[in-house]
Design an enzyme around this catalytic site. Structure first.
Site, PDB file in Angstrom:
ATOM      1  N   ASP A 320     -16.127  60.398 -37.366  1.00  0.00           N
ATOM      2  CA  ASP A 320     -15.137  60.129 -36.330  1.00  0.00           C
ATOM      3  C   ASP A 320     -15.820  60.269 -34.993  1.00  0.00           C
ATOM      4  O   ASP A 320     -16.617  61.174 -34.793  1.00  0.00           O
ATOM      5  CB  ASP A 320     -14.019  61.166 -36.426  1.00  0.00           C
ATOM      6  CG  ASP A 320     -12.772  60.543 -36.981  1.00  0.00           C
ATOM      7  OD1 ASP A 320     -12.620  59.317 -36.812  1.00  0.00           O
ATOM      8  OD2 ASP A 320     -11.965  61.268 -37.571  1.00  0.00           O
ATOM      9  N   GLN A 392       6.655  54.326 -23.506  1.00  0.00           N
ATOM     10  CA  GLN A 392       7.175  53.113 -22.868  1.00  0.00           C
ATOM     11  C   GLN A 392       6.465  52.838 -21.546  1.00  0.00           C
ATOM     12  O   GLN A 392       5.950  51.747 -21.313  1.00  0.00           O
ATOM     13  CB  GLN A 392       8.692  53.234 -22.624  1.00  0.00           C
ATOM     14  CG  GLN A 392       9.540  53.031 -23.868  1.00  0.00           C
ATOM     15  CD  GLN A 392       9.506  54.275 -24.759  1.00  0.00           C
ATOM     16  OE1 GLN A 392       9.565  55.394 -24.261  1.00  0.00           O
ATOM     17  NE2 GLN A 392       9.400  54.060 -26.076  1.00  0.00           N
ATOM     18  N   THR A 393       6.429  53.845 -20.669  1.00  0.00           N
ATOM     19  CA  THR A 393       5.848  53.613 -19.343  1.00  0.00           C
ATOM     20  C   THR A 393       4.339  53.636 -19.380  1.00  0.00           C
ATOM     21  O   THR A 393       3.674  52.987 -18.592  1.00  0.00           O
ATOM     22  CB  THR A 393       6.317  54.698 -18.355  1.00  0.00           C
ATOM     23  OG1 THR A 393       5.862  55.963 -18.826  1.00  0.00           O
ATOM     24  CG2 THR A 393       7.820  54.721 -18.222  1.00  0.00           C
TER      25      THR A 393
END
Lengths: 701, 592
Positions: A320, A392-393
């Site tokens: 990773d 969302q923002t």
């Protein structure tokens, strides 16, 4: 536009700490090993090792012959004196005992290791969620228990409620406490560790007697040891060699009689024992046990010997990016103001927008701003209102003095200023693109309808990674970095860190597909991971190393757990795996090469008078006595003594393992052929001669 | 030692390699369905063969099916040959039994049949005093072709197992045998027979000639279709002579040129197969490594034998005989050697024929010096992996390669893999058994023969039978039979009284049966193990090589492989060799 490069320097990766090897010469280990090596003479134990079983049968037959001689009978098939039969028989028994001792020492050291572990497995009483109590060793999967500060966690499980600092030094040896909290990737707790603060609810995920600690104890004690595939294959080869030497020795008697030479049974048995690969046969299981012990000392818990062996074969290592190659988080490295805005102004806006942002990225912005002389503001003092990040923002920031300060992804911020009636400057997009190309993350900063600049967040590669990847490459292992970043970013980091390849925009499915694809091409894949979404890939990989800090799901999916949670621990795991095979191969070669000298000791002794021209003279084969050993009997005894004492002499090397060097397979093969092949040819000539000097010249045999 | 002698050896090695490379590509094409220039000529007879045998060459066989076909085919061949040899008189109507020979006794026939079906060609009979032309042609020569083809088929199947990327098929036995006979053995044998006739070999069905020699004594000169059998006898590494004197007989091996030509025939296919192997596994260097291994061991044997023979025997030195090279004499030990071949031509032929499973001889091996005679014994002890028999050599050395890969692979710290395929417990089990069978059979049979009074008759016929020479002869006999070689250290016999037309003679049942069973067991058991290895490898994934992978195509591996072969052979046979040739090599004393 000034570049500030003083991003906080990350701490170097923790040096893999190693538990100290327990001394072989601790009194309790020695005493116990000596007792065990006699108990293990039980034929039911020996039959599992065909090579040593043959030696034991030989010892029994010669003992019988000796007893017969003592009571006035005759030696079987020969005219040996009783003392000779006795000496041979005694050394044959010693050979078996030495072999047992090797195994007993290895087990003893493991047991001592296990005892330390066991001492922390105190009897605890668990408090169930409903307030009732239950003994810790009766907990079953699905039980939910409450653990408060000062208590021992009663069993392995997942934190489902609360957050606590936990002292895991009992299993990891690391004294600094760690945080364990519900949800996320740090939710797994281990039985036997102690909660230092707060209260957590743990969902037990183990069945009684199968806790982490239990498995670890069983493993180091050797109780759970099953033969690994290569060990089985080698065992077959050794059995095959034993079979052929049995025929060689059995047919030698009629051949001898044809040449009017009677070979006694005692001498034939000596020849057989000298020829069969007793050295490797005696040390084989000790090598396996010691390998497991070496892993545990490196704080790696392997759930099977098979996995350890497989790690020696690894071709590809998946890592990773985040937390392994780079330090966990991206840090602010540079402020790039838009036209008309000064750098200091941008720094101030960025700092204000990040004040309430407790993420490492947010804090790194504040740290960087300090270098522009921006003093720290206090949220409360400013009456600022925090606007948290939402999916969302995709922005966060503060509202202060009626001004709205925001930082976030470029497109989100562009949308924000456009909606506020402003227009993004023409310079913005090229800057965003450039940063993306360079492998960084751009954060646009807005003040109301104006974009004031861009913060350059950079991935910081851990120190020493390039060297570790070079080391892996020298071992023949390709490293593939896995990251959720886009291709450009991934390529840049891959280049900087020195990995061989990368998988960008990785999803759990993509990881799994990559592993399957590599496996389909015939490669052995190792992977390290800690998150629940790594679990399928960990399970699919041939060697899956779960970080101890990881989730319970990850720890269960892998076949090894690294208690230090050091993703590059795989290098050491691979070394231990390779050492195991190399030690077995080297001692096998040594064992077989030894036979040449033993032939030159025993065969001239047997055939010393064969085809002699006169009675009492020596025959033509006497010239093969190149070591000029004293008498036929001293020659046979010396060979058998050498054969026996080479076993304890090699116990240290079999427990420590032959060193692995990443110098390429051919060079390694050449090196080991010289040391163990050619060395194995020469060493017994010297050893047998020295022993004969004692046996013949001093003891008069 | 002479310059000409060394030049002969050097030229032989160069010409052999130069011939083997193109022949190898040709054979690789034959077995991988590639196009060859012989196709237009041979496609029709090939299809005809399949129709007659009622087999479908397109069926992909797994190792068990392949092995079953092989066993059925060999068993049928055995029964047919036994029938032909035992009914020799019945076939006189063909006119191919001008001397009216009777059949050899059942026990000798059992031995002979087993011998030819297993590509051994051990002969307890003398050809010109036992066999009719019909038996030689319809019986023995047929097996010379097909037993060679069977060996090659097994090697090809094992190559497919190693090279295959998927599935469990290792080819089709019937197709492999048919193509081997048609594309490889027949054309080369045909040309070679003509070369031999051109050099003076005979090819007729005449009654034996009776004539009076210049010393006015009557002599009978045996006749027959010699050249045709001689060609396949060498090419198929069979070695069963038309005449008792084998390749020392002027009709079998008339000139120095045919001597060289016949040696090339023996090694042509075993050497070519190694190059074919490299091509078929897609890495020619793998073939080169095996070729280098074989060549190093071959040259070692040639050099030791040449030096020993040129030096002369201890008895010669003890008697004060001249052994140095002088004008007109090559010096050294010429006992039992043909003047037209000399020491180099004899010992080179001897090494060629004992490293392979050919077993033809052009000189008397029992007359070699102790150390010179130890060379063929050592060659046999190495289980015919130095070029070895057609096919058998390659599949045998591949088993050793897998063993070396296993030991070496462990020493570099990886699960051993060969050409990308992991060598695991199952392969090691099969490989160990496959390698052990031949030496075990040889030792076991020798022990039985030396310990049993029933076998004493076979030894006591020799003058020095009781001494080390008798032991060497016995050991050699069973080593030769176990390795399907067929050459002999003379003296040891299983057939008495082969005079006249064969009437009144008798075989030594114990010796004949022990030899027969040894040959059959030591031929077919390793074949089954080799095929099982092929089947086991066929289904395996191929891992790409990396830095940590042990290379099997470089000098280090060649050294390791030689070490493993020598060590296994030496550890197994050293005690036995001590009592035979080594005693003789260490003393000039003559044991009565």
């Amino acid at each position: 536009m000034a570049t500030v490069t003083s991003a906080p320097t990350p701490a170097p990766p923790a040096q893999p700490q190693e538990r100290r090897a327990i001394s072989l010469f601790r009194r309790d280990i020695v005493v116990r090993a000596l007792i065990d090596s006699v108990i293990k003479l039980d034929p039911r134990v020996q039959i599992r090792n065909p090579v040593m079983f043959v030696v034991e049968v030989g010892a029994a037959i010669t003992t019988f012959t000796w007893l017969k001689q003592v009571f006035g009978g005759q030696a079987l098939g020969g005219y040996d004196p009783a003392w000779y039969t006795f000496v041979i028989s005694a050394w044959l028994w010693l050979t078996v005992i030495f072999a047992n001792m090797a195994e007993a020492f290895a087990e003893g050291r493991g047991r001592a290791q296990a005892d330390t572990l066991r001492s922390m497995r105190q009897e605890t009483v668990a408090t169930m969620l409903d307030g009732s109590t239950k003994r810790a060793n009766e907990l079953i999967r699905g039980d939910q228990v409450v653990v408060v500060a000062g208590e021992l966690i009663p069993g392995d499980g997942t934190v489902i409620e609360g957050i606590a600092s936990v002292d895991e030094s009992a299993i990891t040896g690391e004294s600094a406490p760690v945080i364990r909290e519900s949800g996320g990737d740090r939710s797994a707790v281990t039985g036997g560790t102690r909660v230092l603060s707060d209260r957590i609810v743990v969902d037990i995920s183990q069945e009684p007697g199968h806790s982490f600690l239990d498995r670890m104890i069983a493993l180091v004690e050797g109780a759970a040891r099953r033969k690994t595939p290569n060990e089985i294959a080698l065992g077959i080869l050794l059995a095959g060699l034993t079979l052929i030497f049995m025929i060689v020795v059995a047919t030698l008697r009629p051949f001898g009689l044809f040449a009017h030479t009677v070979i006694s049974e005692t001498t034939l048995i000596s020849l057989l024992v000298a020829l069969i690969p007793t050295t490797i046969g005696a040390l084989l299981s000790a090598i396996g046990i010691a390998g497991m012990d070496r892993l545990v000392r490196r704080n790696v818990l392997a759930l099977s010997g098979r996995a350890v062996e497989a790690s020696g074969d690894v071709d590809v290592l998946l890592l990773d990016k985040t937390g392994t190659i780079t330090i966990g988080n991206r840090l602010a490295a540079e402020f790039i103001p838009m036209p008309g805005v000064s750098e200091a102004e941008l720094a101030e806006v960025a700092q204000l927008a990040s004040l309430a942002d407790e993420t490492p990225e947010g804090r790194s912005i504040v740290v960087l701003a300090k270098q522009y002389g921006i003093r720290e503001h206090d949220m409360a003092e400013l009456h600022a209102q925090f606007v948290p990040f939402t999916a969302q923002t995709r922005m966060s920031g503060v509202d202060v003095d009626g001004r709205r300060l925001r930082k976030g992804a470029g497109d989100a911020v562009i949308k924000f200023v456009t909606e506020a009636g402003g227009r993004p400057p023409a310079d913005l997009q090229p800057v965003l693109d450039r940063i993306g190309r360079e492998g960084g993350t751009p954060l646009a900063v807005a003040r109301d309808s104006q974009v004031v600049g861009v913060i350059y967040l950079k991935d910081t590669i851990k120190e020493g990674m390039r060297e570790r990847f070079d080391q892996l490459r020298a071992m023949g292992i390709r490293t593939i970095m896995i990251t959720g970043d886009n291709r450009l970013t991934a390529a840049k980091i891959a280049e900087e860190s020195g990995v061989d390849d990368f998988l960008a925009e990785a999803t759990p499915e993509a990881k799994l597909a990559l592993i399957k694809d590599q496996q389909a091409q015939g490669r052995m894949v190792a992977m390290t991971g800690d998150g629940t979404n790594d679990a399928p890939a960990l399970a699919q990989a041939d060697v899956g190393v779960a970080m101890n800090t990881g989730t319970q799901a990850a720890r269960e999916a892998g076949n090894m757990v690294d208690l230090d949670s050091n993703p590059t621990k795989l290098i050491e795991i691979v070394e231990v795996g390779k050492q195991l095979l190399i030690t077995r191969g080297a001692l096998t070669t040594f064992s077989i090469a030894n036979d040449v000298a033993k032939y030159f000791a025993i065969l001239p002794a047997i055939f010393v008078t064969t085809w002699a021209y006169t009675h009492h003279g020596k025959g033509p084969l006497n010239v093969l006595n190149v070591m000029s050993l004293g008498t036929p009997r001293s020659a046979v005894i010396s060979a058998i003594v050498f054969n026996a004492i080479v076993i304890p002499a090699l116990i240290p090397i079999s427990l420590k393992g032959v060193r692995y060097r990443a110098i390429g397979a051919s060079a390694l093969l050449r090196r080991n052929l010289w040391i163990y092949g050619v060395g194995g040819l020469i060493a017994p000539f010297v050893g047998i001669k020295l022993i004969d000097l004692i046996v013949h010249n001093i003891l008069g045999a | 030692m002479t310059f000409t002698g060394w030049l002969t050896i050097f030229a032989f090695v160069v010409v052999l390699t130069a011939l083997a490379i193109p022949l190898g590509s040709y054979m690789a094409a034959v077995y991988t369905g590639g196009r060859t220039f012989m196709d237009p000529l041979l496609r029709v007879p090939e299809r005809f063969l399949y129709r007659v045998m009622r087999v479908d060459p397109t069926v992909e066989q797994d190792w068990k099916a392949y092995a079953k076909s092989l066993i059925v085919f060999s068993l049928a061949g055995w029964l047919l040959l036994y029938f032909i040899l035992r009914t020799q008189n019945l076939w006189s109507f063909t006119g191919l039994n001008p001397m009216g020979f009777h059949s050899a006794p059942w026990n000798v026939t059992f031995n002979t049949t087993s011998s030819f079906v297993t590509n051994t060609n051990w002969q307890y009979y003398g050809g010109e005093t036992t066999m009719s032309y019909f038996s030689q042609m319809a019986g023995l020569t047929v097996q010379n072709f097909v037993s060679a083809a069977v060996g090659i088929a097994v090697a090809v199947a094992l190559i497919r197992g190693i090279a295959s990327r998927s599935g469990h098929s290792i080819g089709n036995f019937w197709q492999d045998v048919a193509r081997t006979v048609l594309w490889v053995l027949l054309p080369i044998s045909f040309v070679s027979a003509l070369v031999l006739v051109f050099q003076g070999s005979i090819q007729n069905f005449s009654h034996y000639l009776s004539l009076t020699t210049i010393t006015h004594l009557p002599q009978q000169i045996a006749m027959g279709p010699v050249a045709s059998q001689e060609a396949i006898k060498m090419l198929g590494t069979n070695g069963g002579g038309f005449f008792n004197a084998n390749s020392a007989h002027p009709f079998e091996n008339p000139t120095g040129f045919t001597n060289l030509y016949e040696m090339l025939l023996v090694l042509a296919i075993p050497a070519a197969l190694v190059f074919a192997y490299g091509r078929m596994v897609g890495n020619r260097r793998q073939g080169h490594a095996i070729y280098a291994t074989m060549m190093v061991m071959f040259l070692g044997a040639v050099i030791v034998c040449y030096v020993a023979e040129a030096h002369g025997s201890p008895a010669q030195h003890a008697a004060g005989l001249h052994t140095a090279v002088v004008s007109g004499s090559s010096g050294g030990n010429m006992e039992g050697k043909e003047q037209r071949f000399g020491i180099a031509g004899s010992e080179l032929f001897d090494v060629v024929t004992t490293v392979t499973s050919c077993g033809a001889v052009n000189s008397a091996i029992e007359s070699f010096t102790g150390i010179g005679g130890a060379v063929p014994l050592a060659n046999l002890s190495a289980s015919e992996v130095i070029f070895g028999g057609v096919g058998t050599g390659l599949y045998s050395i591949l088993l050793y390669v897998l063993l070396a890969v296993f030991i070496g692979g462990l020493m570099v710290g990886r699960t051993p893999e060969y050409i990308g395929k992991k060598i695991e417990a199952r392969e090691i089990k099969l490989v160990s058994l496959g390698i052990l069978i031949t030496p075990l059979a040889a030792l076991f049979a020798t022990a039985l023969a030396t310990a049993s009074s029933a076998a004493r008759a076979s030894i006591d016929t020799a003058i020095t039978g009781g001494g080390p020479q008798g032991f060497s002869e016995t050991l050699y006999a069973y080593l030769s039979e176990a390795n399907n070689n067929g050459s002999a250290f003379a003296g040891y016999t299983g057939y008495a009284g082969t005079f006249g037309n064969g009437a009144g003679s008798h075989g030594f049942t114990f010796t004949d049966l022990l030899g027969g069973f040894t040959m059959v067991f030591a031929r077919f058991a390793p074949i089954l193990f080799a095929l099982a290895v092929a089947g086991s490898l066929a289904g395996k994934r191929i891992s790409p090589p990396g830095l940590g992978t042990m290379r099997t195509d470089n000098g280090t591996f060649v050294v390791l492989l030689i070490g493993v072969i020598v060590l296994v052979g030496a550890l197994t046979f050293f005690p036995a060799l001590l009592l035979g040739p080594i005693v003789q090599g260490l003393t000039g004393h003559l044991y009565g």
